[in-house]
Scaffold this motif. Structure first.
Motif, PDB file in Angstrom:
ATOM      1  N   THR A 688      11.910  -3.014 -43.612  1.00 44.40           N
ATOM      2  CA  THR A 688      11.472  -4.353 -44.022  1.00 44.40           C
ATOM      3  C   THR A 688      12.328  -5.378 -43.307  1.00 44.40           C
ATOM      4  O   THR A 688      13.558  -5.405 -43.478  1.00 44.40           O
ATOM      5  N   LEU A 689      11.698  -6.189 -42.482  1.00 42.13           N
ATOM      6  CA  LEU A 689      12.395  -7.258 -41.770  1.00 42.13           C
ATOM      7  C   LEU A 689      12.230  -8.540 -42.573  1.00 42.13           C
ATOM      8  O   LEU A 689      11.104  -8.963 -42.845  1.00 42.13           O
ATOM      9  N   LYS A 690      13.336  -9.106 -42.978  1.00 48.09           N
ATOM     10  CA  LYS A 690      13.262 -10.283 -43.841  1.00 48.09           C
ATOM     11  C   LYS A 690      14.309 -11.319 -43.446  1.00 48.09           C
ATOM     12  O   LYS A 690      15.320 -11.005 -42.820  1.00 48.09           O
ATOM     13  N   THR A 691      14.041 -12.547 -43.836  1.00 48.16           N
ATOM     14  CA  THR A 691      14.988 -13.628 -43.622  1.00 48.16           C
ATOM     15  C   THR A 691      14.781 -14.649 -44.742  1.00 48.16           C
ATOM     16  O   THR A 691      14.160 -14.320 -45.766  1.00 48.16           O
ATOM     17  N   ARG A 692      15.264 -15.861 -44.556  1.00 46.76           N
ATOM     18  CA  ARG A 692      15.114 -16.889 -45.604  1.00 46.76           C
ATOM     19  C   ARG A 692      14.727 -18.227 -44.972  1.00 46.76           C
ATOM     20  O   ARG A 692      15.021 -18.483 -43.800  1.00 46.76           O
ATOM     21  N   ILE A 693      14.073 -19.051 -45.772  1.00 46.94           N
ATOM     22  CA  ILE A 693      13.666 -20.368 -45.274  1.00 46.94           C
ATOM     23  C   ILE A 693      14.909 -21.203 -44.981  1.00 46.94           C
ATOM     24  O   ILE A 693      15.795 -21.362 -45.821  1.00 46.94           O
ATOM     25  N   MET A 694      14.932 -21.742 -43.785  1.00 45.95           N
ATOM     26  CA  MET A 694      16.075 -22.527 -43.319  1.00 45.95           C
ATOM     27  C   MET A 694      15.935 -24.006 -43.714  1.00 45.95           C
ATOM     28  O   MET A 694      16.885 -24.644 -44.160  1.00 45.95           O
ATOM     29  N   GLN A 695      14.717 -24.519 -43.543  1.00 44.82           N
ATOM     30  CA  GLN A 695      14.471 -25.935 -43.864  1.00 44.82           C
ATOM     31  C   GLN A 695      12.995 -26.130 -44.160  1.00 44.82           C
ATOM     32  O   GLN A 695      12.135 -25.419 -43.618  1.00 44.82           O
ATOM     33  N   GLU A 770      13.791 -24.131 -49.917  1.00 46.57           N
ATOM     34  CA  GLU A 770      14.754 -23.650 -48.941  1.00 46.57           C
ATOM     35  C   GLU A 770      15.592 -22.535 -49.556  1.00 46.57           C
ATOM     36  O   GLU A 770      16.028 -22.625 -50.701  1.00 46.57           O
ATOM     37  N   GLY A 771      15.787 -21.467 -48.785  1.00 41.12           N
ATOM     38  CA  GLY A 771      16.527 -20.314 -49.288  1.00 41.12           C
ATOM     39  C   GLY A 771      15.640 -19.196 -49.802  1.00 41.12           C
ATOM     40  O   GLY A 771      16.118 -18.077 -50.026  1.00 41.12           O
ATOM     41  N   ASP A 772      14.341 -19.473 -49.993  1.00 41.77           N
ATOM     42  CA  ASP A 772      13.428 -18.415 -50.454  1.00 41.77           C
ATOM     43  C   ASP A 772      13.277 -17.334 -49.389  1.00 41.77           C
ATOM     44  O   ASP A 772      13.350 -17.598 -48.191  1.00 41.77           O
ATOM     45  N   GLU A 773      13.034 -16.126 -49.859  1.00 42.09           N
ATOM     46  CA  GLU A 773      12.917 -14.980 -48.958  1.00 42.09           C
ATOM     47  C   GLU A 773      11.609 -15.013 -48.175  1.00 42.09           C
ATOM     48  O   GLU A 773      10.567 -15.410 -48.692  1.00 42.09           O
ATOM     49  N   VAL A 774      11.691 -14.579 -46.919  1.00 39.77           N
ATOM     50  CA  VAL A 774      10.532 -14.522 -46.031  1.00 39.77           C
ATOM     51  C   VAL A 774      10.415 -13.092 -45.493  1.00 39.77           C
ATOM     52  O   VAL A 774      11.379 -12.565 -44.933  1.00 39.77           O
ATOM     53  N   ILE A 775       9.259 -12.489 -45.669  1.00 44.36           N
ATOM     54  CA  ILE A 775       9.020 -11.142 -45.156  1.00 44.36           C
ATOM     55  C   ILE A 775       8.304 -11.245 -43.817  1.00 44.36           C
ATOM     56  O   ILE A 775       7.211 -11.799 -43.732  1.00 44.36           O
TER      57      ILE A 775
END
Length: 812
Positions: A688-695, A770-775
């Protein structure tokens, strides 16, 4: 759960405090964690007290959130007008009594499991074996402690027809408190060893303490032995043995076939998936239970053959100075420490093992003895260095050599230097209150919010899926080339080695050398060996694929110079892929060279299918297999050898299983990607490749987004910037082909050109912050969807994930 309030109060020896308490309590959740999202008006909260936590501190906050029922040993200064308080003298004891009260309301068979080793494995295996015939409630994960057992028991519902619970103890007197909670009707005593003997005078005392769990069982199942016989004369006993034919159940192991003799039943045989001693003993416990419960022999044989490895969830990440960090920064008690230390040993990268340990949860009479037991446990596990953090561990281990102590996590972070750590495995284990996640971050080499999570349990599952299609005795070669198809080679290689695959496959010598340096001892084949790497390959016991006369002569020259004798090599045949390999016309020359040398020995002969995933080329694939069979037979007869023969790749296993020969090669399928929709349905997602909302920003009508103004906004839109781009491995074409990510489970279309380090998505109708997880991809957005959209293959996407993306390996 519905409890009569007065009866419940009497059972836990409490005084009820509250203005309006109901005649019955309707409880949906029993909680000891104030942070649980399940805490609501139907929660019964036990305010447990430990050295570093006190549930009473959170009662007012929980009452504001709607929790109405509290078990406390001290009343809050201000009583919430709608709350009911059950005041007791000891909240942990009340917690355990409440669990016993709940257990007593159900008349169902319960299997209770205790021992030194194998509790979790036997529990999980029995759940698998009996789950088809019973509605099973079992301990979650390794909930077998003084608090874990009660939490497990509270899960029993009317719908359940069988309970399976494991129970662990570390000190004398603990089992006496747990037996009324479990009340097993069938008892299982797993392997008793002299490991982790802290808190007990002798093995006999340890066994005697554990036997308290079985004081009222209908049968006790245990390994035959004089100690067991002497200590269980008053109990109905069913024994098993691998050595003593007088046992109730006798198992005789030959290779991977276990022959079972039981009572008057005919002898029957079971094909077992694991042959190490501990696994075989755990299987004997399971077989004995099934025989006692009169399960059909066919069900036993089928079920045991399909057993799988059981692992515990812990996270492994790379760290500074070539270290590895095991992240267990959320709980700390004796039993979980035992599990974590076992995990540390399994995943160590060198002999250097370091632990950073917080105060442990304790509720007993002699805390000093408890911590000395902890110290002995660490020493018996050959831990090189011990860092203790907390007031209790600092007090009780103050005079112990080789132990470095700090009162707080802040003090540790202020005084420690990263230069102190290199080429070692670091177990970070502490309770949540100590915030050891900051220590994990301190050691990490990458702090990028973008991570690739790799589920090792899924790899195990996928491996076993393909193994289920193989005949008994067929070997498995697992491919870990290309950085484990982008997932990370080392941890996957260790896992596959633990799963007893016959070979690991890498593309180049450098990959194999790194695995060797990290302690991987499995057989490793280098699929694309370069001639200048031959000396290093021999130095690190790597086995080359030989595909041409030139390459063979070059390897023989290097091998002779190093006085090699029968060095293992693997011959590649060309059968229609036209990539590399010996053609039919070259076989006689190959034979002429190999016939008169003992410098090398042919371990296997193989070829590669070009189109095994394409039904329209089935006849071509069959022609490849036919040519391979003809040529390998020719070589074998001419050289008078009996090599391992293999041609099937992942899709070949699925589509042409009848041609599995002596070995198969599993590649992309291990990583959860199949070449057929039905095949995909049966695999589990691994990465699972994930990141977070930056702005997040609002973009007005007709404004442009990204380079080249390729996207123009129609109407006002909410745009989220995500810190991942093509330098991380995201194909730029995905942004121009209906590409999207998932935010809060909803599709967010990619807008504008994908940048090197960022991409932008339309989040107008999602409701995110901002900060929410993104798949980027995972179970809900398979990598196959992306590959199909941009007309490539999943391999390319997975292997393109940049090394700068942090890999996190975990097991459930």
């Amino acid at each position: 759960m519905i409890f009569n309030t007065d009866i419940f109060s009497q059972y836990i020896d409490s005084e009820i405090v509250g203005v309006n308490f109901p005649a019955e309590l309707t409880i949906n959740n029993v909680s000891v964690d104030s942070r649980s999202l399940l805490n609501d008006e139907h929660t019964l909260f036990f305010a447990l007290v430990g050295k570093n936590h006190n549930g009473h501190h959170y009662i007012a906050e929980l009452a504001q959130k709607g929790v109405r029922y509290f078990v406390v040993d001290q009343l809050p200064i201000v009583l919430h007008k709608e709350a009911v308080y059950f005041k007791v003298s000891d909240t942990l004891l009340a917690f355990q009594k409440a669990a016993a009260f709940h257990r007593a309301s159900f008349d169902l068979p319960v299997i209770g499991i205790t021992g030194s080793r194998g509790k979790t494995v036997v529990k999980e295996w029995l759940n698998f074996l009996l789950g088809q015939d019973y509605k099973v409630i079992k301990s979650p994960k390794s909930y077998n402690s003084q608090t874990g057992v009660p939490l497990s028991i509270f899960g029993i519902k009317e719908s359940h027809s069988l309970g399976i619970f494991e129970v662990g103890i570390s000190l004398r007197g603990e089992m006496q408190r747990l037996q009324p909670i479990v009340q097993p009707s069938i008892g299982i005593l797993t392997a008793i060893t002299d490991e982790h003997n802290e808190g007990f005078i002798s093995i006999e005392e340890k066994i005697q303490e554990k036997l308290v769990l079985f004081s009222s069982v209908d049968v006790l199942i245990a390994e035959e032995g004089p100690i067991i016989r002497s200590l269980t004369s008053d109990k109905p006993l069913m024994t098993w043995s691998l050595y003593n034919t007088d046992a109730t159940v006798y198992g005789s192991l030959t290779g991977d076939v276990l022959s079972i003799a039981y009572a008057e039943q005919p002898l029957f045989s079971v094909q077992i998936p694991f042959t190490d001693v501990i696994s075989v003993k755990n299987m004997m416990s399971c077989i004995s239970v099934m025989l006692y419960m009169q399960m059909p022999i066919e069900a036993i044989v089928t079920g045991i053959s399909q057993l799988y490895p059981v692992e515990l969830r812990l996270q492994v990440t790379s760290a500074i100075n070539n270290c590895t960090v095991i992240d267990d920064a959320y709980s700390a008690d004796f039993q979980s420490l035992v599990i974590a230390l076992d995990f540390l040993e399994k995943h160590k990268i060198s002999k250097k093992k370091t632990i950073i340990l917080s105060d442990l949860f304790f509720n007993g009479d002699n805390e000093e003895e408890y911590y000395l037991s902890v110290l002995q446990l660490l020493k018996s596990n050959n831990v090189t260095r011990i860092y203790g953090v907390g007031e209790c561990i600092s007090r009780f281990l103050a005079d112990c050599p080789g132990v470095f102590l700090y009162e707080t996590t802040d003090e540790f972070l202020q005084k420690i230097s990263l230069d102190e750590f290199a080429e070692e495995t670091i177990l970070v284990k502490g309770s949540r209150a100590f915030r050891f996640d900051r220590i994990v971050s301190f050691f990490e080499t990458k702090t990028h919010e973008t991570v690739l999570e790799v589920n090792l349990n899924s790899i195990q599952y996928n491996l076993n899926f393909y193994r289920s299609k193989l005949k008994v005795g067929t070997k498995v070669m697992a491919m870990v080339k290309a950085f484990g198809y982008g997932s990370g080679s080392l941890e996957i290689a260790k896992l596959l080695s633990h799963e007893n695959v016959s070979y690991l496959g890498v593309a180049f010598a450098d990959e194999g050398i790194e695995l060797r340096k990290s302690g991987v001892k499995a057989n490793i084949i280098v699929m694309n060996p370069e001639i200048n790497a031959f000396p290093a390959m021999i130095a690190y016991d790597l086995e080359p694929e030989i595909y041409s006369i030139r390459e063979l002569k070059a390897f023989l020259k290097v091998a002779r110079a190093r006085t090699c004798y029968k060095y293992p090599v693997h011959i590649k045949l060309e059968t229609g892929m036209h990539r590399h390999g010996f053609t039919t016309a070259e076989l006689d020359e190959l034979i002429a060279i190999l016939r008169f040398t003992n410098v090398v020995e042919v371990q296997s002969i193989f070829s590669h299918l070009s189109s095994s995933d394409m039904p329209e080329y089935r006849e071509f694939t069959l022609d490849q297999i036919e040519l391979f069979t003809k040529n390998v037979n020719y070589l074998s007869e001419a050289l008078n050898i009996n090599p391992i023969r293999h041609i099937l790749n992942t899709s070949g296993i699925y589509n042409f299983a009848s041609f599995q020969m002596d070995m198969v090669r599993i590649g992309i399928g291990l990583y959860g990607v199949g070449n057929d929709p039905l095949e995909m349905e049966q695999l589990r997602n691994v990465t699972t490749l994930k990141t977070r909302i930056m702005q997040i920003k609002e973009v007005e009508n007709n404004e442009s987004i990204g380079y080249g103004r390729r996207y123009r906004v129609e109407g006002s839109r909410i745009v989220a910037t995500v810190p991942i781009g093509y330098a991380d491995g995201i194909p730029r074409a995905w942004g121009n082909n209906g590409g999207y990510v998932l935010i809060n489970g909803k599709k967010a279309p990619i807008v504008g050109a994908i940048c090197m380090d960022m991409l932008m998505v339309d989040a107008t109708n999602i409701g995110c912050k901002e900060g929410d997880e993104v798949i980027i991809f995972g179970e809900q957005l398979p990598v196959t969807i992306i590959a199909e959209a941009i007309q490539t293959i999943p391999y390319e996407i997975l292997t393109n994930i940049s090394q700068r993306v942090k890999r996190i390996f975990y097991q459930d």
